[in-house]
Design a protein around this motif. Structure first.
Motif, short mmCIF file in Angstrom:
data_model
loop_
_atom_site.label_atom_id
_atom_site.label_comp_id
_atom_site.label_asym_id
_atom_site.label_seq_id
_atom_site.Cartn_x
_atom_site.Cartn_y
_atom_site.Cartn_z
N GLU A 116 0.84 -1.21 0.00
CA GLU A 116 0.00 0.00 0.00
C GLU A 116 0.87 1.25 0.00
N PHE A 117 1.93 1.23 0.81
CA PHE A 117 2.84 2.39 0.90
C PHE A 117 3.40 2.74 -0.49
N TYR A 118 3.75 1.69 -1.25
CA TYR A 118 4.34 1.90 -2.58
C TYR A 118 3.28 1.95 -3.68
N HIS A 119 2.02 2.15 -3.31
CA HIS A 119 0.90 2.25 -4.26
C HIS A 119 0.72 0.99 -5.11
N ARG A 120 0.75 -0.13 -4.45
CA ARG A 120 0.41 -1.45 -5.00
C ARG A 120 1.21 -1.87 -6.24
N PRO A 121 2.51 -1.95 -6.13
CA PRO A 121 3.29 -2.44 -7.28
C PRO A 121 3.06 -3.92 -7.57
N PHE A 122 2.63 -4.70 -6.57
CA PHE A 122 2.51 -6.15 -6.76
C PHE A 122 1.05 -6.61 -6.70
#
Ligand code: HSE
Length: 312
Positions: A116-122
Protein backbone atom coordinates in the motif's frame (compact mmCIF):
# COMPACT_ATOMS: atom_id res chain seq x y z
CA UNK A 1 2.82 9.45 4.81
CA UNK A 2 2.25 6.32 6.90
CA UNK A 3 0.19 3.18 6.28
CA UNK A 4 -1.17 0.89 9.02
CA UNK A 5 -2.51 -2.56 8.25
CA UNK A 6 -4.28 -5.05 10.50
CA UNK A 7 -4.08 -8.80 9.73
CA UNK A 8 -6.48 -11.22 11.49
CA UNK A 9 -5.82 -14.58 13.13
CA UNK A 10 -6.86 -17.76 11.32
CA UNK A 11 -7.65 -21.42 11.90
CA UNK A 12 -5.30 -23.45 9.70
CA UNK A 13 -6.35 -26.94 8.51
CA UNK A 14 -9.87 -26.63 9.95
CA UNK A 15 -9.23 -30.29 10.88
CA UNK A 16 -10.52 -31.60 7.56
CA UNK A 17 -7.96 -29.96 5.23
CA UNK A 18 -4.43 -30.47 6.49
CA UNK A 19 -2.23 -27.75 4.89
CA UNK A 20 -5.12 -27.18 2.48
CA UNK A 21 -7.82 -25.15 4.27
CA UNK A 22 -7.67 -22.02 6.38
CA UNK A 23 -10.33 -19.72 7.83
CA UNK A 24 -9.77 -16.10 8.89
CA UNK A 25 -11.69 -15.23 12.06
CA UNK A 26 -12.53 -12.17 14.17
CA UNK A 27 -14.13 -11.92 17.63
CA UNK A 28 -17.83 -11.01 17.62
CA UNK A 29 -17.18 -8.34 20.27
CA UNK A 30 -15.33 -6.28 17.65
CA UNK A 31 -11.83 -6.62 19.16
CA UNK A 32 -9.00 -6.60 16.62
CA UNK A 33 -7.20 -9.88 17.36
CA UNK A 34 -4.16 -10.12 15.11
CA UNK A 35 -1.12 -7.96 14.31
CA UNK A 36 -0.87 -4.35 13.19
CA UNK A 37 2.05 -3.09 11.11
CA UNK A 38 2.78 0.57 10.39
CA UNK A 39 5.07 1.64 7.58
CA UNK A 40 6.47 5.16 7.12
CA UNK A 41 9.37 6.79 5.32
CA UNK A 42 12.51 7.32 7.44
CA UNK A 43 16.18 8.34 7.11
CA UNK A 44 17.28 4.69 7.30
CA UNK A 45 15.58 1.30 7.65
CA UNK A 46 14.35 0.79 11.21
CA UNK A 47 12.29 -1.83 13.01
CA UNK A 48 10.24 -1.14 16.14
CA UNK A 49 8.53 -3.89 18.15
CA UNK A 50 5.56 -3.03 20.39
CA UNK A 51 2.40 -4.73 21.63
CA UNK A 52 1.37 -7.24 24.26
CA UNK A 53 3.28 -10.32 22.99
CA UNK A 54 6.84 -9.21 22.29
CA UNK A 55 8.85 -11.16 24.86
CA UNK A 56 9.57 -14.24 22.73
CA UNK A 57 10.39 -12.31 19.57
CA UNK A 58 13.66 -10.86 18.28
CA UNK A 59 13.58 -7.06 18.02
CA UNK A 60 16.31 -6.92 15.38
CA UNK A 61 16.92 -8.04 11.79
CA UNK A 62 15.98 -11.61 12.74
CA UNK A 63 12.35 -10.60 13.15
CA UNK A 64 10.10 -11.86 10.37
CA UNK A 65 8.89 -8.29 9.81
CA UNK A 66 12.39 -7.06 9.08
CA UNK A 67 12.89 -10.09 6.80
CA UNK A 68 9.63 -9.22 5.04
CA UNK A 69 10.88 -5.66 4.46
CA UNK A 70 14.13 -7.00 2.95
CA UNK A 71 12.21 -9.43 0.72
CA UNK A 72 9.85 -6.68 -0.43
CA UNK A 73 12.77 -4.33 -1.23
CA UNK A 74 14.48 -7.12 -3.15
CA UNK A 75 11.31 -7.79 -5.15
CA UNK A 76 11.04 -4.07 -5.97
CA UNK A 77 14.68 -3.96 -7.06
CA UNK A 78 14.20 -7.04 -9.24
CA UNK A 79 11.38 -5.27 -11.01
CA UNK A 80 13.59 -2.17 -11.35
CA UNK A 81 11.57 0.00 -9.00
CA UNK A 82 13.09 2.46 -6.53
CA UNK A 83 13.06 1.79 -2.78
CA UNK A 84 13.18 4.29 0.10
CA UNK A 85 14.32 3.80 3.70
CA UNK A 86 11.42 2.64 5.87
CA UNK A 87 10.52 2.63 9.53
CA UNK A 88 8.39 -0.45 10.11
CA UNK A 89 6.56 -0.94 13.42
CA UNK A 90 5.02 -4.23 14.50
CA UNK A 91 2.31 -4.16 17.14
CA UNK A 92 2.39 -7.83 18.18
CA UNK A 93 -0.89 -8.69 19.82
CA UNK A 94 -0.96 -12.50 19.67
CA UNK A 95 1.43 -15.11 21.05
CA UNK A 96 3.86 -17.00 18.81
CA UNK A 97 3.33 -20.75 18.39
CA UNK A 98 -0.36 -20.46 19.21
CA UNK A 99 -1.86 -22.23 16.18
CA UNK A 100 -3.61 -19.03 15.19
CA UNK A 101 -1.28 -18.05 12.37
CA UNK A 102 0.75 -15.64 14.48
CA UNK A 103 3.72 -15.43 12.12
CA UNK A 104 1.35 -15.18 9.15
CA UNK A 105 -0.27 -12.12 10.78
CA UNK A 106 3.12 -10.39 11.00
CA UNK A 107 4.15 -11.31 7.47
CA UNK A 108 0.81 -10.45 5.87
CA UNK A 109 0.41 -7.13 7.71
CA UNK A 110 3.99 -6.15 6.74
CA UNK A 111 3.75 -7.00 3.07
CA UNK A 112 0.28 -5.52 2.60
CA UNK A 113 1.36 -2.31 4.38
CA UNK A 114 4.48 -2.07 2.20
CA UNK A 115 2.47 -2.73 -0.97
CA UNK A 116 0.00 0.00 0.00
CA UNK A 117 2.84 2.39 0.90
CA UNK A 118 4.34 1.90 -2.58
CA UNK A 119 0.90 2.25 -4.26
CA UNK A 120 0.41 -1.45 -5.00
CA UNK A 121 3.29 -2.44 -7.28
CA UNK A 122 2.51 -6.15 -6.76
CA UNK A 123 -0.59 -8.22 -7.53
CA UNK A 124 -2.30 -10.41 -4.94
CA UNK A 125 -0.66 -13.56 -6.30
CA UNK A 126 2.82 -11.95 -6.29
CA UNK A 127 2.27 -10.85 -2.69
CA UNK A 128 0.96 -14.27 -1.70
CA UNK A 129 4.11 -15.92 -3.06
CA UNK A 130 6.27 -13.52 -1.05
CA UNK A 131 4.15 -14.26 2.04
CA UNK A 132 4.53 -18.02 1.55
CA UNK A 133 8.32 -17.69 1.28
CA UNK A 134 8.52 -15.73 4.55
CA UNK A 135 6.17 -18.10 6.36
CA UNK A 136 8.13 -21.14 5.21
CA UNK A 137 11.38 -19.64 6.54
CA UNK A 138 9.78 -19.71 10.02
CA UNK A 139 7.84 -22.96 10.01
CA UNK A 140 10.24 -25.02 7.92
CA UNK A 141 7.89 -25.84 5.03
CA UNK A 142 5.83 -23.98 2.46
CA UNK A 143 2.14 -23.94 3.36
CA UNK A 144 -0.32 -21.14 2.74
CA UNK A 145 -3.17 -22.21 5.05
CA UNK A 146 -2.62 -19.25 7.39
CA UNK A 147 -1.22 -16.56 5.09
CA UNK A 148 -3.95 -16.97 2.44
CA UNK A 149 -7.00 -16.51 4.73
CA UNK A 150 -5.19 -13.87 6.80
CA UNK A 151 -4.48 -11.90 3.59
CA UNK A 152 -7.64 -12.51 1.57
CA UNK A 153 -10.21 -13.26 4.29
CA UNK A 154 -12.84 -15.99 4.62
CA UNK A 155 -12.27 -19.68 3.99
CA UNK A 156 -9.45 -20.42 1.56
CA UNK A 157 -8.67 -23.68 -0.22
CA UNK A 158 -5.01 -24.06 -1.18
CA UNK A 159 -4.64 -25.21 -4.79
CA UNK A 160 -0.91 -24.51 -4.87
CA UNK A 161 -0.75 -24.07 -8.63
CA UNK A 162 1.67 -21.68 -10.28
CA UNK A 163 -1.10 -19.34 -11.45
CA UNK A 164 -3.67 -20.04 -8.70
CA UNK A 165 -2.45 -20.62 -5.19
CA UNK A 166 -5.79 -20.37 -3.43
CA UNK A 167 -9.55 -20.36 -4.02
CA UNK A 168 -12.12 -18.71 -1.75
CA UNK A 169 -14.89 -21.10 -0.58
CA UNK A 170 -18.36 -20.20 0.73
CA UNK A 171 -18.51 -19.98 4.53
CA UNK A 172 -21.34 -20.69 6.97
CA UNK A 173 -21.84 -17.12 8.09
CA UNK A 174 -24.02 -18.02 11.09
CA UNK A 175 -21.42 -20.29 12.68
CA UNK A 176 -19.54 -19.20 15.82
CA UNK A 177 -15.94 -20.38 16.17
CA UNK A 178 -14.93 -20.37 19.83
CA UNK A 179 -11.16 -20.46 20.16
CA UNK A 180 -9.16 -21.16 23.32
CA UNK A 181 -5.41 -20.63 23.60
CA UNK A 182 -4.22 -22.42 26.75
CA UNK A 183 -0.75 -20.83 26.96
CA UNK A 184 1.44 -23.84 26.31
CA UNK A 185 3.94 -23.57 23.50
CA UNK A 186 3.71 -25.92 20.52
CA UNK A 187 5.96 -24.90 17.64
CA UNK A 188 4.71 -25.68 14.14
CA UNK A 189 8.08 -27.29 13.42
CA UNK A 190 7.75 -29.71 16.38
CA UNK A 191 4.11 -30.43 15.59
CA UNK A 192 5.10 -31.34 12.03
CA UNK A 193 8.00 -33.52 13.07
CA UNK A 194 5.66 -35.67 15.16
CA UNK A 195 3.62 -36.61 12.08
CA UNK A 196 4.31 -39.88 10.22
CA UNK A 197 6.09 -39.72 6.85
CA UNK A 198 3.59 -42.13 5.30
CA UNK A 199 -0.14 -42.78 5.69
CA UNK A 200 -2.13 -45.89 4.85
CA UNK A 201 -4.36 -46.17 1.79
CA UNK A 202 -7.47 -46.24 3.98
CA UNK A 203 -6.41 -42.98 5.70
CA UNK A 204 -5.77 -41.43 2.30
CA UNK A 205 -9.27 -42.36 1.13
CA UNK A 206 -10.89 -41.13 4.33
CA UNK A 207 -9.03 -37.82 4.07
CA UNK A 208 -10.19 -37.34 0.47
CA UNK A 209 -13.79 -38.23 1.29
CA UNK A 210 -13.95 -35.87 4.27
CA UNK A 211 -12.40 -32.94 2.42
CA UNK A 212 -14.51 -33.46 -0.70
CA UNK A 213 -17.62 -33.88 1.47
CA UNK A 214 -16.86 -30.66 3.31
CA UNK A 215 -16.26 -28.61 0.16
CA UNK A 216 -19.38 -29.99 -1.56
CA UNK A 217 -21.47 -29.22 1.55
CA UNK A 218 -19.99 -25.71 1.80
CA UNK A 219 -21.14 -24.90 -1.74
CA UNK A 220 -24.62 -26.35 -1.02
CA UNK A 221 -24.66 -24.76 2.48
CA UNK A 222 -25.49 -28.17 3.93
CA UNK A 223 -24.34 -27.59 7.51
CA UNK A 224 -24.99 -31.14 8.71
CA UNK A 225 -22.83 -32.73 6.03
CA UNK A 226 -20.15 -30.05 6.33
CA UNK A 227 -19.69 -30.37 10.07
CA UNK A 228 -19.95 -34.17 10.02
CA UNK A 229 -17.04 -34.05 7.57
CA UNK A 230 -14.82 -32.03 9.92
CA UNK A 231 -12.75 -35.01 11.00
CA UNK A 232 -8.96 -34.93 11.20
CA UNK A 233 -7.37 -38.25 10.25
CA UNK A 234 -3.98 -36.71 9.40
CA UNK A 235 -2.69 -34.58 12.27
CA UNK A 236 -4.96 -34.67 15.33
CA UNK A 237 -4.39 -38.36 16.22
CA UNK A 238 -0.64 -37.66 16.42
CA UNK A 239 -0.71 -34.19 17.98
CA UNK A 240 -3.03 -34.63 20.96
CA UNK A 241 -0.07 -35.78 23.06
CA UNK A 242 1.40 -32.26 22.70
CA UNK A 243 -1.76 -30.53 23.98
CA UNK A 244 -2.77 -31.00 27.62
CA UNK A 245 -6.42 -31.89 28.16
CA UNK A 246 -7.36 -31.69 24.46
CA UNK A 247 -9.24 -34.97 24.10
CA UNK A 248 -11.18 -34.59 27.36
CA UNK A 249 -12.13 -31.03 26.40
CA UNK A 250 -13.19 -32.13 22.94
CA UNK A 251 -15.60 -34.76 24.24
CA UNK A 252 -17.13 -32.32 26.76
CA UNK A 253 -17.58 -29.64 24.08
CA UNK A 254 -19.27 -32.12 21.72
CA UNK A 255 -21.60 -33.15 24.58
CA UNK A 256 -22.39 -29.46 25.07
CA UNK A 257 -23.74 -29.35 21.52
CA UNK A 258 -20.88 -28.09 19.39
CA UNK A 259 -20.96 -29.23 15.76
CA UNK A 260 -17.21 -29.82 15.54
CA UNK A 261 -14.13 -29.44 17.73
CA UNK A 262 -10.53 -29.56 16.58
CA UNK A 263 -6.98 -28.24 16.81
CA UNK A 264 -6.42 -24.82 15.27
CA UNK A 265 -3.44 -25.12 12.92
CA UNK A 266 -0.68 -27.01 14.66
CA UNK A 267 -2.07 -26.17 18.12
CA UNK A 268 -2.31 -25.71 21.03
CA UNK A 269 -5.37 -23.52 20.36
CA UNK A 270 -8.61 -25.51 20.25
CA UNK A 271 -11.63 -24.48 18.18
CA UNK A 272 -15.28 -25.39 18.76
CA UNK A 273 -17.94 -24.60 16.15
CA UNK A 274 -21.67 -24.07 16.70
CA UNK A 275 -24.48 -22.08 15.11
CA UNK A 276 -26.04 -21.43 18.55
CA UNK A 277 -24.79 -18.37 20.42
CA UNK A 278 -25.80 -19.77 23.83
CA UNK A 279 -23.72 -22.93 23.16
CA UNK A 280 -20.76 -20.78 22.09
CA UNK A 281 -21.06 -18.69 25.26
CA UNK A 282 -21.32 -21.77 27.50
CA UNK A 283 -18.33 -23.32 25.68
CA UNK A 284 -16.28 -20.16 26.13
CA UNK A 285 -16.96 -20.16 29.89
CA UNK A 286 -16.15 -23.85 30.17
CA UNK A 287 -12.91 -23.47 28.20
CA UNK A 288 -11.90 -20.52 30.29
CA UNK A 289 -12.27 -22.61 33.45
CA UNK A 290 -10.94 -25.95 32.20
CA UNK A 291 -8.66 -25.59 29.16
CA UNK A 292 -6.47 -22.59 29.97
CA UNK A 293 -3.16 -23.41 31.68
CA UNK A 294 -2.30 -19.89 32.87
CA UNK A 295 -3.67 -16.37 33.14
CA UNK A 296 -2.02 -15.65 29.77
CA UNK A 297 -4.39 -18.00 27.99
CA UNK A 298 -7.49 -16.54 26.32
CA UNK A 299 -10.83 -17.43 24.81
CA UNK A 300 -12.73 -15.59 22.05
CA UNK A 301 -16.03 -16.26 20.35
CA UNK A 302 -15.42 -15.48 16.68
CA UNK A 303 -17.08 -15.53 13.30
CA UNK A 304 -15.49 -15.87 9.88
CA UNK A 305 -13.58 -12.71 8.96
CA UNK A 306 -14.55 -12.15 5.36
CA UNK A 307 -12.22 -9.20 4.77
CA UNK A 308 -8.72 -10.37 5.74
CA UNK A 309 -5.88 -7.85 5.95
CA UNK A 310 -7.03 -4.23 5.83
CA UNK A 311 -5.81 -0.67 6.23
CA UNK A 312 -6.83 0.89 9.53
N1 HSE B 1 -1.02 -26.57 8.46
C1 HSE B 1 0.10 -26.45 9.34
C2 HSE B 1 0.22 -27.67 10.20
C3 HSE B 1 0.05 -25.33 10.34
O1 HSE B 1 -0.81 -28.16 10.68
O2 HSE B 1 1.34 -28.09 10.43
C4 HSE B 1 -0.66 -24.13 9.99
O3 HSE B 1 -0.03 -23.45 8.92
Amino acid sequence: MSVSVFAPISIGNLSVGFDTLGLAISPIDGKLVGDIVRVEEASHNQFVLTGSHTSKLPDDENNIVWQSLLAFDQALEQSEQATVPIKITLEKNIPVSSGLGSSACSVVASLVALNEFYHRPFSDIQLLKLMGEQESAISGSLHYDNVAPCFLGGLQLMLNKQNQITQKLPVFEDVYWTIAYPDVEVSTKAAREILPDNYSRSTLIEFGQNLAGFIDASYRQDKTQAFNSIVDVVAEPHRTSLIPNFLESKSTLIEMGNLAVGISGSGPTLFAATDDLATAQASALWLNDHYLQSENGFVHICKADLIGARKI
